[in-house]
Write a protein that holds these residues in place. Structure first.
Motif, PDB file in Angstrom:
ATOM      1  N   VAL A   9       0.844  -1.202   0.000  1.00 21.02           N
ATOM      2  CA  VAL A   9       0.000   0.000   0.000  1.00 21.02           C
ATOM      3  C   VAL A   9       0.879   1.252   0.000  1.00 21.02           C
ATOM      4  O   VAL A   9       0.615   2.211  -0.732  1.00 21.02           O
ATOM      5  CB  VAL A   9      -0.976   0.000   1.201  1.00 21.02           C
ATOM      6  N   PHE A  10       1.940   1.241   0.803  1.00 17.57           N
ATOM      7  CA  PHE A  10       2.874   2.365   0.810  1.00 17.57           C
ATOM      8  C   PHE A  10       3.462   2.555  -0.593  1.00 17.57           C
ATOM      9  O   PHE A  10       3.558   3.675  -1.088  1.00 17.57           O
ATOM     10  CB  PHE A  10       3.998   2.128   1.819  1.00 17.57           C
ATOM     11  N   GLY A  11       3.842   1.462  -1.238  1.00 14.42           N
ATOM     12  CA  GLY A  11       4.407   1.527  -2.586  1.00 14.42           C
ATOM     13  C   GLY A  11       3.435   2.080  -3.611  1.00 14.42           C
ATOM     14  O   GLY A  11       3.831   2.797  -4.539  1.00 14.42           O
ATOM     15  N   ILE A  12       2.168   1.766  -3.470  1.00 19.04           N
ATOM     16  CA  ILE A  12       1.147   2.322  -4.365  1.00 19.04           C
ATOM     17  C   ILE A  12       1.097   3.841  -4.194  1.00 19.04           C
ATOM     18  O   ILE A  12       1.061   4.589  -5.169  1.00 19.04           O
ATOM     19  CB  ILE A  12      -0.226   1.665  -4.105  1.00 19.04           C
ATOM     20  N   GLY A  13       1.121   4.290  -2.944  1.00 24.31           N
ATOM     21  CA  GLY A  13       1.156   5.731  -2.688  1.00 24.31           C
ATOM     22  C   GLY A  13       2.422   6.366  -3.238  1.00 24.31           C
ATOM     23  O   GLY A  13       2.384   7.445  -3.836  1.00 24.31           O
ATOM     24  N   TYR A  14       3.550   5.701  -3.076  1.00 22.36           N
ATOM     25  CA  TYR A  14       4.826   6.241  -3.551  1.00 22.36           C
ATOM     26  C   TYR A  14       4.856   6.331  -5.076  1.00 22.36           C
ATOM     27  O   TYR A  14       5.344   7.318  -5.634  1.00 22.36           O
ATOM     28  CB  TYR A  14       5.992   5.386  -3.045  1.00 22.36           C
ATOM     29  N   GLY A  15       4.332   5.319  -5.741  1.00 20.61           N
ATOM     30  CA  GLY A  15       4.282   5.352  -7.206  1.00 20.61           C
ATOM     31  C   GLY A  15       3.418   6.493  -7.714  1.00 20.61           C
ATOM     32  O   GLY A  15       3.782   7.206  -8.656  1.00 20.61           O
ATOM     33  N   ALA A  16       2.275   6.687  -7.074  1.00 24.70           N
ATOM     34  CA  ALA A  16       1.394   7.797  -7.455  1.00 24.70           C
ATOM     35  C   ALA A  16       2.073   9.129  -7.181  1.00 24.70           C
ATOM     36  O   ALA A  16       2.048  10.036  -8.014  1.00 24.70           O
ATOM     37  CB  ALA A  16       0.073   7.702  -6.694  1.00 24.70           C
ATOM     38  N   PHE A  17       2.712   9.243  -6.023  1.00 25.82           N
ATOM     39  CA  PHE A  17       3.391  10.484  -5.672  1.00 25.82           C
ATOM     40  C   PHE A  17       4.499  10.812  -6.668  1.00 25.82           C
ATOM     41  O   PHE A  17       4.577  11.937  -7.178  1.00 25.82           O
ATOM     42  CB  PHE A  17       3.982  10.391  -4.263  1.00 25.82           C
ATOM     43  N   THR A  18       5.349   9.849  -6.935  1.00 24.42           N
ATOM     44  CA  THR A  18       6.513  10.098  -7.784  1.00 24.42           C
ATOM     45  C   THR A  18       6.119  10.547  -9.180  1.00 24.42           C
ATOM     46  O   THR A  18       6.659  11.526  -9.703  1.00 24.42           O
ATOM     47  CB  THR A  18       7.389   8.831  -7.871  1.00 24.42           C
ATOM     48  N   SER A  19       5.178   9.863  -9.779  1.00 20.63           N
ATOM     49  CA  SER A  19       4.810  10.211 -11.148  1.00 20.63           C
ATOM     50  C   SER A  19       4.122  11.569 -11.232  1.00 20.63           C
ATOM     51  O   SER A  19       4.430  12.387 -12.101  1.00 20.63           O
ATOM     52  CB  SER A  19       3.912   9.126 -11.750  1.00 20.63           C
ATOM     53  N   VAL A  20       3.230  11.843 -10.330  1.00 21.46           N
ATOM     54  CA  VAL A  20       2.458  13.086 -10.408  1.00 21.46           C
ATOM     55  C   VAL A  20       3.260  14.264  -9.856  1.00 21.46           C
ATOM     56  O   VAL A  20       3.118  15.393 -10.326  1.00 21.46           O
ATOM     57  CB  VAL A  20       1.098  12.924  -9.702  1.00 21.46           C
ATOM     58  N   ASP A  21       4.133  14.024  -8.889  1.00 17.68           N
ATOM     59  CA  ASP A  21       4.965  15.091  -8.349  1.00 17.68           C
ATOM     60  C   ASP A  21       5.866  15.681  -9.433  1.00 17.68           C
ATOM     61  O   ASP A  21       6.014  16.892  -9.533  1.00 17.68           O
ATOM     62  CB  ASP A  21       5.792  14.551  -7.183  1.00 17.68           C
ATOM     63  N   TRP A  22       6.453  14.831 -10.249  1.00 14.41           N
ATOM     64  CA  TRP A  22       7.269  15.315 -11.372  1.00 14.41           C
ATOM     65  C   TRP A  22       6.423  16.133 -12.334  1.00 14.41           C
ATOM     66  O   TRP A  22       6.843  17.196 -12.804  1.00 14.41           O
ATOM     67  CB  TRP A  22       7.910  14.141 -12.119  1.00 14.41           C
ATOM     68  N   ALA A  23       5.244  15.658 -12.642  1.00 18.22           N
ATOM     69  CA  ALA A  23       4.362  16.384 -13.564  1.00 18.22           C
ATOM     70  C   ALA A  23       3.975  17.738 -12.979  1.00 18.22           C
ATOM     71  O   ALA A  23       3.948  18.750 -13.691  1.00 18.22           O
ATOM     72  CB  ALA A  23       3.112  15.556 -13.864  1.00 18.22           C
ATOM     73  N   LEU A  24       3.694  17.783 -11.684  1.00 16.78           N
ATOM     74  CA  LEU A  24       3.360  19.039 -11.026  1.00 16.78           C
ATOM     75  C   LEU A  24       4.545  20.002 -11.087  1.00 16.78           C
ATOM     76  O   LEU A  24       4.374  21.192 -11.355  1.00 16.78           O
ATOM     77  CB  LEU A  24       2.940  18.785  -9.573  1.00 16.78           C
ATOM     78  N   ALA A  25       5.735  19.489 -10.850  1.00 18.40           N
ATOM     79  CA  ALA A  25       6.929  20.340 -10.910  1.00 18.40           C
ATOM     80  C   ALA A  25       7.096  20.945 -12.302  1.00 18.40           C
ATOM     81  O   ALA A  25       7.391  22.131 -12.440  1.00 18.40           O
ATOM     82  CB  ALA A  25       8.173  19.538 -10.535  1.00 18.40           C
ATOM     83  N   VAL A  26       6.877  20.149 -13.332  1.00 13.64           N
ATOM     84  CA  VAL A  26       6.996  20.656 -14.703  1.00 13.64           C
ATOM     85  C   VAL A  26       5.904  21.684 -14.985  1.00 13.64           C
ATOM     86  O   VAL A  26       6.155  22.703 -15.630  1.00 13.64           O
ATOM     87  CB  VAL A  26       6.950  19.490 -15.720  1.00 13.64           C
ATOM     88  N   ASP A  27       4.709  21.443 -14.469  1.00 14.25           N
ATOM     89  CA  ASP A  27       3.589  22.377 -14.689  1.00 14.25           C
ATOM     90  C   ASP A  27       3.854  23.763 -14.120  1.00 14.25           C
ATOM     91  O   ASP A  27       3.373  24.746 -14.657  1.00 14.25           O
ATOM     92  CB  ASP A  27       2.301  21.845 -14.054  1.00 14.25           C
ATOM     93  N   VAL A  28       4.573  23.846 -13.024  1.00 10.68           N
ATOM     94  CA  VAL A  28       4.735  25.140 -12.353  1.00 10.68           C
ATOM     95  C   VAL A  28       6.094  25.791 -12.609  1.00 10.68           C
ATOM     96  O   VAL A  28       6.442  26.774 -11.952  1.00 10.68           O
ATOM     97  CB  VAL A  28       4.469  25.023 -10.835  1.00 10.68           C
ATOM     98  N   LEU A  29       6.841  25.272 -13.558  1.00 12.75           N
ATOM     99  CA  LEU A  29       8.118  25.907 -13.892  1.00 12.75           C
ATOM    100  C   LEU A  29       7.876  27.345 -14.320  1.00 12.75           C
ATOM    101  O   LEU A  29       6.949  27.623 -15.092  1.00 12.75           O
ATOM    102  CB  LEU A  29       8.812  25.155 -15.031  1.00 12.75           C
ATOM    103  N   PRO A  30       8.686  28.271 -13.836  1.00 11.82           N
ATOM    104  CA  PRO A  30       8.467  29.671 -14.201  1.00 11.82           C
ATOM    105  C   PRO A  30       8.733  29.955 -15.677  1.00 11.82           C
ATOM    106  O   PRO A  30       8.127  30.850 -16.257  1.00 11.82           O
ATOM    107  CB  PRO A  30       9.434  30.445 -13.312  1.00 11.82           C
ATOM    108  N   SER A  31       9.639  29.203 -16.280  1.00  9.18           N
ATOM    109  CA  SER A  31       9.992  29.459 -17.668  1.00  9.18           C
ATOM    110  C   SER A  31      10.422  28.149 -18.331  1.00  9.18           C
ATOM    111  O   SER A  31      11.254  27.420 -17.791  1.00  9.18           O
ATOM    112  CB  SER A  31      11.141  30.468 -17.732  1.00  9.18           C
ATOM    113  N   ARG A  32       9.864  27.866 -19.483  1.00  6.14           N
ATOM    114  CA  ARG A  32      10.283  26.664 -20.228  1.00  6.14           C
ATOM    115  C   ARG A  32      11.730  26.793 -20.697  1.00  6.14           C
ATOM    116  O   ARG A  32      12.432  25.813 -20.834  1.00  6.14           O
ATOM    117  CB  ARG A  32       9.369  26.424 -21.429  1.00  6.14           C
ATOM    118  N   ALA A  33      12.188  28.019 -20.917  1.00  5.90           N
ATOM    119  CA  ALA A  33      13.552  28.245 -21.391  1.00  5.90           C
ATOM    120  C   ALA A  33      14.588  27.850 -20.331  1.00  5.90           C
ATOM    121  O   ALA A  33      15.695  27.447 -20.676  1.00  5.90           O
ATOM    122  CB  ALA A  33      13.731  29.708 -21.781  1.00  5.90           C
TER     123      ALA A  33
END
Length: 135
Positions: free
Chosen positions: A47-71
């Motif tokens: 169960v912890f691993g399921i949470g970790y897998g969800a966190f890892t994949s979406v956390d990266w996507a969230l980080a990319v979404d909020v980047l101040p500049s694509r450049a």
């Protein structure tokens, strides 16, 4: 869980998934403390691993979404990566003395204290994620 969470985060938003996944991991840390058998501990680990897998994949996507500049994405993700890794470097400097201090109180009390502290950090992290604003 990474695939499903990624798909779901495109539909309902990333913060909710990251927050929920973090809460799952925090809850599992506390439940680990009361697991009466090794078999149950393994199930809780899944169960912890399921949470970790969800966190890892979406956390990266969230980080990319909020980047101040694509450049400057590489630089910004590098800084984000350091901020994610630095606590792992500092944690033994804090956790070691905590472990030692609580183990002096009684056997395994240090590990109980570290798990409770870890769960608190997970909860704080799951709440803090809601402070992130869109780019």
């Amino acid at each position: 869980s990474a695939f499903l969470a990624g798909w779901l985060s495109d539909r309902i938003g990333r913060r909710a998934i990251v927050s929920a996944a973090t809460l799952v991991m925090g809850a599992m840390i506390l439940v680990f403390l009361t697991a009466p058998s090794f078999s149950l501990m393994l199930a809780l680990g899944v169960v912890f691993g399921i949470g970790y897998g969800a966190f890892t994949s979406v956390d990266w996507a969230l980080a990319v979404d909020v980047l101040p500049s694509r450049a400057a994405a590489a630089k910004d993700l590098g800084i984000w990566g350091i901020s994610a890794t630095l606590p792992q470097v500092v944690a033994p400097l804090v956790g070691g003395p905590v472990l030692d201090a609580f183990n002096r109180i009684g056997p395994n009390q240090g590990y109980i204290a570290l798990n409770v502290i870890g769960a608190v950090y997970f909860v704080v992290g799951s709440l803090t994620i809601w402070k992130i604003r869109a780019r």
